[in-house]
Enzyme design. Structure first.
Site, PDB file in Angstrom:
ATOM      1  N   LEU A   8       0.845  -1.192   0.000  1.00 16.08           N
ATOM      2  CA  LEU A   8       0.000   0.000   0.000  1.00 16.08           C
ATOM      3  C   LEU A   8       0.885   1.249   0.000  1.00 16.08           C
ATOM      4  O   LEU A   8       1.741   1.420   0.869  1.00 16.08           O
ATOM      5  CB  LEU A   8      -0.917   0.022   1.223  1.00 16.08           C
ATOM      6  CG  LEU A   8      -1.826  -1.200   1.399  1.00 16.08           C
ATOM      7  CD1 LEU A   8      -2.866  -0.926   2.478  1.00 16.08           C
ATOM      8  CD2 LEU A   8      -2.503  -1.590   0.089  1.00 16.08           C
ATOM      9  N   ALA A   9       0.671   2.084  -0.991  1.00 13.10           N
ATOM     10  CA  ALA A   9       1.540   3.257  -1.140  1.00 13.10           C
ATOM     11  C   ALA A   9       0.788   4.443  -1.705  1.00 13.10           C
ATOM     12  O   ALA A   9       1.332   5.267  -2.423  1.00 13.10           O
ATOM     13  CB  ALA A   9       2.707   2.901  -2.054  1.00 13.10           C
ATOM     14  N   ARG A  15       2.872  15.437   5.850  1.00 16.04           N
ATOM     15  CA  ARG A  15       3.832  15.906   6.863  1.00 16.04           C
ATOM     16  C   ARG A  15       5.286  15.868   6.403  1.00 16.04           C
ATOM     17  O   ARG A  15       6.173  16.372   7.095  1.00 16.04           O
ATOM     18  CB  ARG A  15       3.656  15.093   8.157  1.00 16.04           C
ATOM     19  CG  ARG A  15       2.457  15.548   8.961  1.00 16.04           C
ATOM     20  CD  ARG A  15       2.222  14.649  10.153  1.00 16.04           C
ATOM     21  NE  ARG A  15       1.663  13.348   9.749  1.00 16.04           N
ATOM     22  CZ  ARG A  15       1.671  12.265  10.516  1.00 16.04           C
ATOM     23  NH1 ARG A  15       2.221  12.316  11.721  1.00 16.04           N
ATOM     24  NH2 ARG A  15       1.154  11.137  10.089  1.00 16.04           N
TER      25      ARG A  15
HETATM   26  C1  UD1 Z   1      -3.010   1.762  10.040  1.00 15.61           C
HETATM   27  C2  UD1 Z   1      -3.850   0.681  10.702  1.00 15.61           C
HETATM   28  C3  UD1 Z   1      -3.516   0.666  12.202  1.00 15.61           C
HETATM   29  C4  UD1 Z   1      -2.038   0.438  12.412  1.00 15.61           C
HETATM   30  C5  UD1 Z   1      -1.236   1.458  11.640  1.00 15.61           C
HETATM   31  C6  UD1 Z   1       0.228   1.103  11.680  1.00 15.61           C
HETATM   32  C7  UD1 Z   1      -5.940   0.557   9.454  1.00 15.61           C
HETATM   33  C8  UD1 Z   1      -7.352   0.957   9.400  1.00 15.61           C
HETATM   34  N1  UD1 Z   1      -5.248   0.987  10.508  1.00 15.61           N
HETATM   35  O1  UD1 Z   1      -3.440   2.994  10.591  1.00 15.61           O
HETATM   36  O2  UD1 Z   1      -4.254  -0.355  12.854  1.00 15.61           O
HETATM   37  O3  UD1 Z   1      -1.722   0.500  13.794  1.00 15.61           O
HETATM   38  O4  UD1 Z   1      -1.635   1.481  10.251  1.00 15.61           O
HETATM   39  O5  UD1 Z   1       0.968   2.131  11.125  1.00 15.61           O
HETATM   40  O6  UD1 Z   1      -5.472  -0.142   8.574  1.00 15.61           O
HETATM   41  N2  UD1 Z   1      -3.148   3.717   2.394  1.00 15.61           N
HETATM   42  C9  UD1 Z   1      -3.481   3.588   1.069  1.00 15.61           C
HETATM   43  N3  UD1 Z   1      -4.759   3.900   0.680  1.00 15.61           N
HETATM   44  C10 UD1 Z   1      -5.695   4.334   1.544  1.00 15.61           C
HETATM   45  C11 UD1 Z   1      -5.330   4.466   2.914  1.00 15.61           C
HETATM   46  C12 UD1 Z   1      -4.044   4.141   3.293  1.00 15.61           C
HETATM   47  O7  UD1 Z   1      -2.669   3.208   0.236  1.00 15.61           O
HETATM   48  O8  UD1 Z   1      -6.820   4.581   1.105  1.00 15.61           O
HETATM   49  C13 UD1 Z   1      -1.786   3.381   2.807  1.00 15.61           C
HETATM   50  C14 UD1 Z   1      -1.032   4.586   3.320  1.00 15.61           C
HETATM   51  O9  UD1 Z   1      -0.260   5.143   2.269  1.00 15.61           O
HETATM   52  C15 UD1 Z   1      -0.122   3.991   4.388  1.00 15.61           C
HETATM   53  C16 UD1 Z   1      -0.875   2.777   4.883  1.00 15.61           C
HETATM   54  O10 UD1 Z   1      -1.831   2.483   3.895  1.00 15.61           O
HETATM   55  O11 UD1 Z   1       1.110   3.555   3.860  1.00 15.61           O
HETATM   56  C17 UD1 Z   1      -1.515   2.981   6.246  1.00 15.61           C
HETATM   57  O12 UD1 Z   1      -2.453   4.017   6.130  1.00 15.61           O
HETATM   58  P1  UD1 Z   1      -2.669   5.101   7.260  1.00 15.61           P
HETATM   59  O13 UD1 Z   1      -3.767   5.991   6.864  1.00 15.61           O
HETATM   60  O14 UD1 Z   1      -1.371   5.703   7.621  1.00 15.61           O
HETATM   61  O15 UD1 Z   1      -3.192   4.159   8.433  1.00 15.61           O
HETATM   62  P2  UD1 Z   1      -3.079   4.445   9.971  1.00 15.61           P
HETATM   63  O16 UD1 Z   1      -4.184   5.361  10.366  1.00 15.61           O
HETATM   64  O17 UD1 Z   1      -1.726   4.802  10.341  1.00 15.61           O
END
Ligand code: UD1
Ligand code: CA
Length: 455
Positions: A8-9, A15
């Site tokens: 996932l990227a 930030r």
């Molecule tokens: C997520 C997890 C959380 C975990 C944390 C660890 C979920 C709902 N939550 O939260 O339990 O503790 O990671 O860091 O999964 N991304 C996409 N498409 C999207 C959304 C996200 O590609 O639509 C990617 C982001 O680029 C990122 C990763 O997924 O690399 C995690 O997404 P992020 O929104 O940072 O999740 P957290 O809220 O940190």
């Protein structure tokens, strides 16, 4: 079971405060995403799917050399939504491993453990206990320590927020189960997102046991959200590289002052002083010593060679027992044969320097072939460029070039020839002869120097 990796990227990375998409920022000379892609390849994944979005096509364009399937997630609706974008491309019967493009340093062994666990039991989840678990999804276990669900920080109760064990996000499960659960996700939560983490409770409801594993080091599961975290992970990575070198016997004056942006192979009894940077593929033979403040890029350094302080070596081959620097610049396509010496403030470009030859001070040697036992005096310049093309200078065995000489290429100096200091050589010099092209010295006795005006 074959392995498919989904990375996932698509996240924004606001930030980072940068025009560059987050996953393209570099750690140890390689983008964050490329680190993750490399780990996936090392695991022997049959196929790798990268879900990208923010930053548009810069991500697939920059990493076009990576053998992955690029999938665009047009809107970032949550981690569950992101994974579902990849599902149609994952072949049936595969074990799927989910990784994150901004979590660059997960050890391959940690992932292998997790995959083994997932294959055996149906579901593998990587978790870690953190002193401060703020922001993370918490792992909720029942009285028998069985994982029952994950609750996101924003949706958690005060009691749940006390839980130290958190979700790293990295998990593995079969494609079929994953697809089935993803279809049933909804976005009824505080962030209005499709949470990948909700599949845990679904698995439990379907009697699939959630097995957890943990990494050896915390930095393996840390993500990069800002420049400080990027710098922290860079240090963690560099420290590990330094430790690996010391473990095989390399002497480092200070492991905190060495940077490796690529791969370095070292022989026995190599010693490296402070502030040395290696880039690309570097091979270092037995007994080599490298002084402080050197930069070595894609080069080979033969056994017993000494590289003195403040020297730059790029795309070059340094022979056995050579001595280079201090303050030397060895540019691409240079080959120094055994026991040759390049001294201070010397620049060498696309040149072969023969066995035992010396260029000791303040010279520029470019586009040249220099045979063995040649002595190039201080301040010698090969005039290799006529403003349009580069030309070759060829120097035979045992030639002596006096200081301050210009060799106007193309030009050949035969074996055993001597060039008098201060000469400008434009024509071939025959073997064994003396060539001298200096204006005659004029002398006036009793010369009165000009005096300063008095007023
Ligand atoms: C997520 C997890 C959380 C975990 C944390 C660890 C979920 C709902 N939550 O939260 O339990 O503790 O990671 O860091 O999964 N991304 C996409 N498409 C999207 C959304 C996200 O590609 O639509 C990617 C982001 O680029 C990122 C990763 O997924 O690399 C995690 O997404 P992020 O929104 O940072 O999740 P957290 O809220 O940190
Ligand atoms: Ca995150």
């Amino acid at each position: 079971m074959g392995l498919s990796v989904v990375i996932l990227a698509a996240g924004q990375g606001t930030r980072m405060r940068s025009a560059l998409p987050k996953v393209l920022h570099q750690l140890a000379g390689k983008s964050l995403l490329e680190h993750v892609i490399c780990s996936a390849s090392e695991l022997g994944a049959e196929d790798i799917h990268v879900v990208y979005g923010h930053g548009g096509d810069a991500v697939p364009t920059t990493l076009a050399h990576c053998a992955v399937n690029w999938i665009k997630q047009h809107e970032q609706l949550g981690t569950g939504h992101a994974v579902s974008q990849a599902i149609p491309y994952v072949p049936a019967g595969r074990q799927v491993l989910i990784l994150y493009g901004d979590v660059p340093l997960t050890a391959v062994d940690t992932l292998k453990n997790l995959i083994e666990l997932g294959e055996k039991s149906g579901f593998g989840l990587l978790t870690i206990s953190l002193e401060d678990s703020t922001g993370y999804g918490r792992i909720v276990r029942d009285e028998s320590e069985k994982v029952v669900r994950i609750v996101e920080h924003k949706d958690a109760t005060d009691t749940e927020r006390l839980i130290k064990e958190v979700n790293t996000g990295i998990l593995t499960v079969s494609k079929e189960k994953l697809a089935q659960w993803l279809e049933r996700l909804d976005n009824n939560n505080s962030q209005g997102e499709y949470y990948l983490t909700d599949i845990i409770a679904m698995a439990v409801a379907d009697d699939v046991k959630i097995n957890t594993a943990s990494p050896e080091n915390e930095h393996e599961v840390l993500g990069v959200n800002n420049k400080r975290q990027l710098a922290e992970l860079e240090r963690a990575y560099q420290f590990e590289c330094a430790n690996k070198l010391m473990d095989i016997g390399v002497g480092l004056r200070d492991p905190a002052r060495l940077d490796i942006r690529g791969n370095v192979n070292c022989g026995r009894d190599v010693s490296i002083d402070i502030n040395v940077v290696f880039e690309g593929q570097v091979e270092i033979g037995d007994n080599v010593s490298i002084g402080p403040n050197c930069l070595v890029i894609n080069s080979k350094i033969g056994a017993d060679a000494k590289i003195f302080a403040n020297t730059i070596v790029e795309n070059a081959v340094i022979g056995k027992n050579c001595s280079v620097g201090p303050f030397a610049r060895i540019r691409p396509e240079t080959e120094l044969a055994e026991s040759s010496r390049i001294g201070n403030f010397v620049e060498i470009k696309k040149a072969k320097i023969g066995v035992g030859s010396k260029v000791n001070h303040l010279s520029y040697i470019g586009d040249s072939i220099i045979a063995k036992d040649v002595n190039i005096g201080a301040g010698t310049i090969t005039c290799n460029y006529d403003g349009a093309n580069k030309h070759l200078t060829e120097i035979g065995d045992d030639v002596f070039v006096g200081s301050g000489t210009q060799l106007v290429a193309p030009v050949k100096i035969g074996a055993g020839a001597t060039i008098g200091a201060g000469s400008t050589i434009t024509k071939e010099v025959a073997s064994g002869s003396l060539a001298l092209s200096r204006s005659k010295q004029m002398s006036k006795s009793g010369w009165n120097r000009p005096q300063k005006n008095k007023d």
